[in-house]
Design a protein around this motif. Structure first.
Motif, PDB file in Angstrom:
ATOM      1  N   CYS A  65      -7.520 -29.261 -21.317  1.00 12.02           N
ATOM      2  CA  CYS A  65      -8.092 -30.477 -20.711  1.00 12.02           C
ATOM      3  C   CYS A  65      -7.029 -31.554 -20.517  1.00 12.02           C
ATOM      4  O   CYS A  65      -6.560 -31.799 -19.404  1.00 12.02           O
ATOM      5  N   ARG A  66      -6.629 -32.225 -21.606  1.00 14.36           N
ATOM      6  CA  ARG A  66      -5.786 -33.419 -21.467  1.00 14.36           C
ATOM      7  C   ARG A  66      -4.344 -33.133 -21.073  1.00 14.36           C
ATOM      8  O   ARG A  66      -3.821 -33.757 -20.139  1.00 14.36           O
ATOM      9  N   HIS A  79      -6.953 -21.116 -26.715  1.00 10.44           N
ATOM     10  CA  HIS A  79      -7.203 -20.862 -25.294  1.00 10.44           C
ATOM     11  C   HIS A  79      -5.983 -20.273 -24.587  1.00 10.44           C
ATOM     12  O   HIS A  79      -5.889 -20.326 -23.362  1.00 10.44           O
ATOM     13  N   GLY A 138      -5.982 -28.112 -27.244  1.00  6.25           N
ATOM     14  CA  GLY A 138      -6.236 -26.784 -26.685  1.00  6.25           C
ATOM     15  C   GLY A 138      -5.428 -26.432 -25.456  1.00  6.25           C
ATOM     16  O   GLY A 138      -5.439 -25.292 -25.000  1.00  6.25           O
TER      17      GLY A 138
HETATM   18  P1  4NP Z   1      -7.819 -30.465 -24.999  1.00  6.69           P
HETATM   19  O1  4NP Z   1      -9.410 -30.321 -25.215  1.00  6.69           O
HETATM   20  O2  4NP Z   1      -7.195 -30.548 -26.375  1.00  6.69           O
HETATM   21  O3  4NP Z   1      -7.694 -31.739 -24.240  1.00  6.69           O
HETATM   22  O4  4NP Z   1      -7.384 -29.227 -24.220  1.00  6.69           O
HETATM   23  C1  4NP Z   1      -9.983 -29.375 -26.075  1.00  6.69           C
HETATM   24  C2  4NP Z   1     -10.105 -28.076 -25.656  1.00  6.69           C
HETATM   25  C3  4NP Z   1     -10.715 -27.142 -26.484  1.00  6.69           C
HETATM   26  C4  4NP Z   1     -11.197 -27.530 -27.724  1.00  6.69           C
HETATM   27  C5  4NP Z   1     -11.049 -28.842 -28.144  1.00  6.69           C
HETATM   28  C6  4NP Z   1     -10.432 -29.767 -27.320  1.00  6.69           C
HETATM   29  N1  4NP Z   1     -11.844 -26.574 -28.543  1.00  6.69           N
HETATM   30  O5  4NP Z   1     -12.344 -26.978 -29.617  1.00  6.69           O
HETATM   31  O6  4NP Z   1     -11.909 -25.391 -28.203  1.00  6.69           O
END
Ligand code: 4NP
Length: 161
Positions: free
Chosen positions: A15-16, A48, A12
């Motif tokens: 976060c990571r 996002h 997304g």
């Molecule tokens: P990311 O975390 O991949 O580390 O940014 C997530 C952010 C959003 C979602 C899943 C993981 N989501 O399902 O919306």
């Protein structure tokens, strides 16, 4: 010398991968290597796009001195696989998605997994913290700090002049 261009990628980009971007930027700043790098992050999805990093992730990161100031954007296969030297995914699904997006571009060799740069790391991916609790966000930062240290050492020893 051309800057080394590194793109961190997660699902997304809230976060990571924005955390990886901030941790790695912090490390190169500390080493006085800012002018040798261009660092960015992106998401496999555009769910996002335009949003700042997740507030929980920001809270955990700031406690360790990392300010997450990037804005979410999706991977752009038309430009990212050409522009960046290394594209670094966080988990095994990110790796499969990146390899699929890069198929036919000749850029598959630019794709790496973040935990490959960890030393003595019991995890083979940086787990998605989105639906979990505080421990998940702390684990993300622990893994990213280890991997960013390993990545910077690798680049200093092998890639920078
Ligand atoms: P990311 O975390 O991949 O580390 O940014 C997530 C952010 C959003 C979602 C899943 C993981 N989501 O399902 O919306």
């Amino acid at each position: 010398m051309e800057k080394k261009k590194i793109l961190f990628v997660c699902l997304g980009n809230i976060c990571r991968s924005p955390s990886a971007e901030a941790v790695f930027k912090g490390y190169i700043e500390k080493e006085g290597l800012n002018d040798k790098f261009f660092i960015d992050s992106a998401g496999i999805t555009d769910y996002h796009a335009g949003a700042p990093a997740d507030a929980r992730m920001q809270r955990h990161a700031i406690k360790r001195g990392y300010n997450l100031d990037s804005i979410s954007r999706p991977v752009n296969p038309a430009t990212d696989f050409r522009e960046f030297d290394m594209i670094i995914g966080m988990d095994n699904q990110n790796m499969r998605d990146l390899e699929q997006l890069a198929a036919g571009t000749g850029a598959v060799t630019k794709i790496f997994k973040m935990t490959d740069f960890c030393s003595n790391c019991p995890h083979d991916e940086v787990p998605d913290p989105y639906y979990g609790g505080n421990d998940g966000f702390e684990l993300v930062l622990d893994l990213l700090e280890s991997a960013c240290g390993g990545l910077l050492n690798f680049l200093i020893n092998n890639e920078l002049d």
